[in-house]
Design a protein around this motif. Structure first.
Motif, PDB file in Angstrom:
ATOM      1  N   UNK A   1       0.839  -1.196   0.000  1.00  0.00           N
ATOM      2  CA  UNK A   1       0.000   0.000   0.000  1.00  0.00           C
ATOM      3  C   UNK A   1       0.880   1.254   0.000  1.00  0.00           C
ATOM      4  N   UNK A   2       1.958   1.183   0.799  1.00  0.00           N
ATOM      5  CA  UNK A   2       2.895   2.308   0.868  1.00  0.00           C
ATOM      6  C   UNK A   2       3.472   2.604  -0.513  1.00  0.00           C
ATOM      7  N   UNK A   3       3.892   1.541  -1.201  1.00  0.00           N
ATOM      8  CA  UNK A   3       4.489   1.727  -2.530  1.00  0.00           C
ATOM      9  C   UNK A   3       3.463   2.282  -3.514  1.00  0.00           C
ATOM     10  N   UNK A   4       2.241   1.742  -3.450  1.00  0.00           N
ATOM     11  CA  UNK A   4       1.206   2.202  -4.369  1.00  0.00           C
ATOM     12  C   UNK A   4       0.929   3.688  -4.142  1.00  0.00           C
TER      13      UNK A   4
ATOM     14  N   UNK B   1       2.498   9.588  -5.613  1.00  0.00           N
ATOM     15  CA  UNK B   1       2.991  10.834  -5.035  1.00  0.00           C
ATOM     16  C   UNK B   1       2.356  11.153  -3.694  1.00  0.00           C
ATOM     17  N   UNK B   2       1.716  10.156  -3.071  1.00  0.00           N
ATOM     18  CA  UNK B   2       1.059  10.400  -1.792  1.00  0.00           C
ATOM     19  C   UNK B   2       1.939   9.871  -0.658  1.00  0.00           C
ATOM     20  N   UNK B   3       2.522  10.779   0.118  1.00  0.00           N
ATOM     21  CA  UNK B   3       3.397  10.366   1.217  1.00  0.00           C
ATOM     22  C   UNK B   3       2.794  10.751   2.567  1.00  0.00           C
ATOM     23  N   UNK B   4       1.522  11.045   2.584  1.00  0.00           N
ATOM     24  CA  UNK B   4       0.886  11.386   3.850  1.00  0.00           C
ATOM     25  C   UNK B   4       1.170  12.818   4.267  1.00  0.00           C
ATOM     26  N   UNK B   5       0.970  13.069   5.563  1.00  0.00           N
ATOM     27  CA  UNK B   5       1.089  14.429   6.089  1.00  0.00           C
ATOM     28  C   UNK B   5       2.391  14.605   6.856  1.00  0.00           C
ATOM     29  N   UNK B   6       2.972  15.794   6.708  1.00  0.00           N
ATOM     30  CA  UNK B   6       4.148  16.111   7.510  1.00  0.00           C
ATOM     31  C   UNK B   6       3.728  16.253   8.964  1.00  0.00           C
ATOM     32  N   UNK B   7       4.533  15.683   9.884  1.00  0.00           N
ATOM     33  CA  UNK B   7       4.213  15.776  11.306  1.00  0.00           C
ATOM     34  C   UNK B   7       4.347  17.209  11.806  1.00  0.00           C
ATOM     35  N   UNK B   8       5.232  17.972  11.179  1.00  0.00           N
ATOM     36  CA  UNK B   8       5.510  19.319  11.675  1.00  0.00           C
ATOM     37  C   UNK B   8       4.583  20.353  11.012  1.00  0.00           C
TER      38      UNK B   8
END
Lengths: 329, 310
Positions: free
Chosen positions: A66-69, A74-81
Motif C-alpha cells: 500500500x505504501x508503494x502504491x 505521489x502520496x506520502x501522507x502528512x508532515x508531522x511538523x
C-alpha cells in the motif's frame, strides 16, 4: 539494445523497491505514526480505531504494497511538523533545488572542461600548475566553508550579493523561477558557485587525465605524422574521445549535486528540498524524510539509466554484439 | 626480468626502507605528515597544550566575550585568536574541537575498515552467491553519496532514541553513521585484490596442505591486500573529517556541549554578519589545513605504493 535496456530497468526497479522498503520501515517503525497524528487527549479506543482504519494492523507485505502504491501516486501522507501533505511541501521546494543544481552543473561543465583541456595541453605551464594546486585546495575545503567564505567576502565585506534566500521569484504555473528577475539571478550566483566548485575540480581533473591518456595513443601520433594542425588534433580528435567518460561522470554527478545541495541550501537558507530535509531530520519528521529519500533515489536511478543508455549509444564497442548479429543476418 | 621486478613491487610490504626513503625525498609529503602529526598530538594532549580550558565554567569570563585576535585593536594577549560569544578562547576551543573531529574521524575510518575489509575478503574468496549479494548491496549503497547515507542514519537514530539519550550518544551515532556510509570502498578494493591473490601459488599451496579458509584469508591474503587499504584509509580519513564537520555544521552532528570544528564553525556563523569573523574563520582554517594535509599525505601514499608509477 532492448535486452540491455530491460536488464537495466529491472536493476533500477530493484533499487527503488529496496529504497522503498527502507522508507517504509522508517515510516512504520521509527516512532509510532498514531502518536504523531493525534493529541494527548485521544483515548486508547479511538487510537485503536484509527489504527485499524489506517490499516496499521494489516500484515507487513500488505502495508508495504500500500505504501508503494501510494508513493507511486505521489502520496506520502502528512508532515508531522507542517500538518500539510508532504507532496505539496516537496512540490513547492522542488523548483528551487532543481534550478540551483542545473545552474551549478552547467557552471561546472563550462569552466571545468576548458580548464581540464588547458592543463593537459600546457602540462608544465605555470598557470596549469596553478590550476592543479587550486583544485587540490578546493577538494580539501568543505562545501559549507566555501559558502561561508563567499558570504564573508561578497556579502558582508563588499556587500555585492545577497547572502540568503532566492530573491524575487516569478510563478509559471506551479513552477516558481528566480531566473527571470535581477534579484533572483543575483541570489543564485553564490549558491551556484559554491555547489559547482567541487564538481568543477572533479571535471577538470578528469578531462586532464583523459586528455593526457588519449594524447599518448597511436592514432594521435599518426594524425601528427599526417601533418594535421595541432588545433584539429586536440579538439577534433583528442577532446572528442575524452567526452564519453566526462559525460558519464557528469551525469552521475548530477545526482550528487542534488544531494550536496542540502549543504549549500543550509548555508544560504535557499528554500529548496535539501533545507526541508535537514529540518525534517532535526525535527524527526519521518514522512518528509521518507518522501525525500524516495525522490532522490528516483533521480539517481533515472540518471543512472539515462547515462547507461547514452553510453551504449555513444560507444560503438558496447554495441559490438548487435553489429555482429547484423553482419551475419 | 622486468616482469619479476613488477611482481616483487606489487607484493611489497606496506612499510619498508624504500618507502621511507621515498618519503624523505618528498618535501610536500614530509610537511603534510608534520602538520597531521601536529594536529594529532595537539588533540591528544589538548588539556596540556591549550592555553585555557574552554569548558571550565569557572575559568570562562563573559566579560572577555567577543574579543578580536591579539594583533588587532582591542585584542588581548591572553587570547591569541580572540574569544567567542561566551568568552572562550578560540585557540583552545579549536584544539579541543580538533580532538573531537579527529577522534570521530579515526573511529569511523576504523569502523568502515572493520566492516569493509572482512566483507571484501569473503566476497573475493568465496565468490558465487555470497559475492553477488555483498557486491549488489555495495552497488546500491555506492549509488548514493556518503553524506546522504550518514544523514539518513543520523535521522533514524534521532527517531529511535529519546532526545536526552541521543544527545549523550550523539558522537557514537555519528561514528556509526560515517563508518557505515564508507565501508564500500574498502570492500570493493579488498575484493579485487583478493581475486588476484586467490589464484596465486602460495594460496593454492596453503589450501593443499589443508589450511582452513578463514586462516588463509586472515594470515595469507590479508597482509598482501593491506597496501591499498592503507591508501584508502588515509584519503577516507580526510573525507570522514569533512563529513563530520558538515553534519555538525548542519546541526545534526555532535551537540554544542562537546563542539567539534564543524560545530564551532556553525556557532561562529551566527556572528559573521556582525563582523566577528574570527569565531568562524579560524576553526574553518584549522579544518581546511588539517584536511589538506591528510589529503596530500594520501595522494603521496597512493603514488608511492602504486607499482605502475614506479
Amino acid at each position: 539494445m532492448l535486452a540491455f535496456v530491460l536488464r537495466r530497468l529491472a536493476q533500477a526497479l530493484l533499487v527503488m523497491l529496496t529504497v522503498g522498503l527502507i522508507a517504509f520501515a522508517l515510516f512504520r517503525y521509527v516512532g509510532d505514526p498514531i502518536n504523531n497524528l493525534v493529541g494527548q487527549e485521544t483515548s486508547l479506543a479511538e487510537r485503536e480505531a484509527l489504527r485499524e482504519r489506517l490499516g496499521l494492523n494489516d500484515p507487513f507485505f500488505v502495508q508495504y504494497a500500500r505504501f508503494l502504491a501510494n508513493a507511486a501516486r505521489g502520496d506520502f501522507g502528512f508532515s508531522y511538523i507542517y500538518r500539510r501533505p508532504v507532496a505539496e511541501l516537496i512540490a513547492e521546494r522542488l523548483p528551487a533545488t532543481l534550478e540551483l543544481s542545473f545552474a551549478a552543473a552547467l557552471l561546472a561543465l563550462l569552466v571545468g572542461i576548458p580548464m581540464g583541456v588547458y592543463t593537459a595541453l600546457r602540462r608544465r605551464g605555470v598557470l596549469a600548475q596553478g590550476f592543479m594546486m587550486v583544485s587540490l585546495v578546493g577538494v580539501s575545503i568543505p562545501t559549507f566553508l566555501i559558502g561561508i567564505l563567499l558570504i564573508l567576502v561578497f556579502g558582508v565585506l563588499l556587500r555585492w550579493l545577497p547572502t540568503f534566500g532566492r530573491g524575487e521569484v516569478v510563478e509559471l504555473g506551479w513552477w516558481t523561477t528566480g531566473l527571470l528577475t535581477v534579484s533572483g539571478l543575483k541570489a543564485l550566483i553564490m549558491p551556484a558557485v559554491t555547489l559547482a566548485l567541487f564538481q568543477m575540480t572533479l571535471i577538470m581533473r578528469l578531462v586532464r587525465a583523459e586528455m593526457l591518456e588519449v594524447l599518448r595513443t597511436d592514432y594521435i601520433r599518426f594524425a601528427r605524422a599526417r601533418g594535421l594542425k595541432s588545433r584539429t588534433i586536440h579538439f577534433g580528435h583528442a577532446l572528442k574521445n575524452t567526452l564519453v567518460p566526462v559525460m558519464t561522470i557528469t551525469g552521475l554527478q548530477l545526482g550528487s549535486i542534488i544531494a550536496f545541495a542540502i549543504i549549500t541550501e543550509s548555508v544560504f537558507q535557499w528554500p529548496g528540498m535539501g533545507l526541508l530535509f535537514v529540518q525534517a531530520i532535526n525535527e524527526v519528521d519521518i514522512p518528509v524524510m521518507a518522501a525525500y529519500l524516495m525522490l532522490i533515489a528516483l533521480f539517481f536511478v533515472i540518471i543512472n539509466l539515462v547515462v547507461d543508455i547514452l553510453y551504449y549509444l555513444v560507444d560503438p564497442r558496447l554495441r559490438a554484439d548487435r553489429a555482429v548479429a547484423h553482419g551475419h543476418g | 626480468m622486468a616482469e619479476a621486478s613488477t611482481r616483487r613491487s606489487r607484493r611489497r610490504p606496506v612499510l619498508d626502507n624504500e618507502l621511507l626513503e621515498d618519503f624523505l625525498h618528498a618535501p610536500v609529503a614530509v610537511l603534510a605528515a608534520v602538520i597531521t602529526l601536529g594536529f594529532f598530538l595537539a588533540a591528544l594532549f589538548a588539556p596540556w597544550v591549550a592555553p585555557h580550558d574552554p569548558f571550565d565554567l569557572a575559568a570562562v569570563n563573559l566579560l572577555d566575550a567577543l574579543l578580536p585576535p591579539a594583533w588587532l585593536e582591542g585584542g588581548d594577549g591572553r587570547f591569541p585568536l580572540g574569544t567567542d560569544d561566551q568568552g572562550r578562547d578560540v585557540l583552545s576551543t579549536i584544539i579541543y574541537g580538533a580532538r573531537i573531529s579527529l577522534g570521530v574521524g579515526v573511529a569511523s575510518v576504523l569502523l568502515a575498515i572493520a566492516i569493509g575489509v572482512p566483507l571484501g575478503l569473503v566476497a573475493g574468496y568465496a565468490g558465487g552467491r555470497v559475492d553477488a549479494v555483498i557486491m549488489r548491496i555495495a552497488d546500491v549503497q555506492l549509488s548514493f553519496p556518503a553524506i546522504l547515507i550518514a544523514l539518513l542514519i543520523d535521522g533514524v537514530a534521532r527517531g529511535l532514541l529519546p532526545r536526552e539519550l541521543h544527545d549523550e550518544l550523539a558522537i557514537y551515532v555519528l561514528i556509526f553513521a560515517i563508518g557505515v556510509s564508507g565501508w564500500v570502498q574498502y570492500a570493493r578494493t579488498v575484493r579485487g585484490s583478493t581475486l588476484v591473490e586467490r589464484r596465486k601459488e602460495y594460496v593454492q599451496a596453503a589450501r593443499l596442505i589443508g589450511v582452513s579458509a578463514p586462516a588463509i584469508m586472515l594470515r595469507h591474503i590479508l597482509p598482501n591486500v593491506l597496501g591499498p587499504v592503507l591508501v584508502i584509509a588515509t584519503i577516507h580519513l580526510a573525507l570522514a573529517i569533512i563529513t563530520e564537520a558538515t553534519l555538525s555544521f548542519l546541526g545534526v552532528g555532535v551537540p554544542p556541549t562537546q563542539p567539534s570544528l564543524g560545530t564551532l564553525i556553525r556557532i561562529g556563523n551566527d556572528y559573521l554578519f556582525s563582523g566577528e569573523w574570527w569565531i568562524t574563520i579560524f576553526p574553518g582554517a584549522a579544518l581546511a589545513i588539517l584536511v589538506l594535509a591528510v589529503n596530500l599525505l594520501g595522494d603521496w601514499l597512493r603514488d608511492a605504493l602504486n607499482p605502475r608509477l614506479r
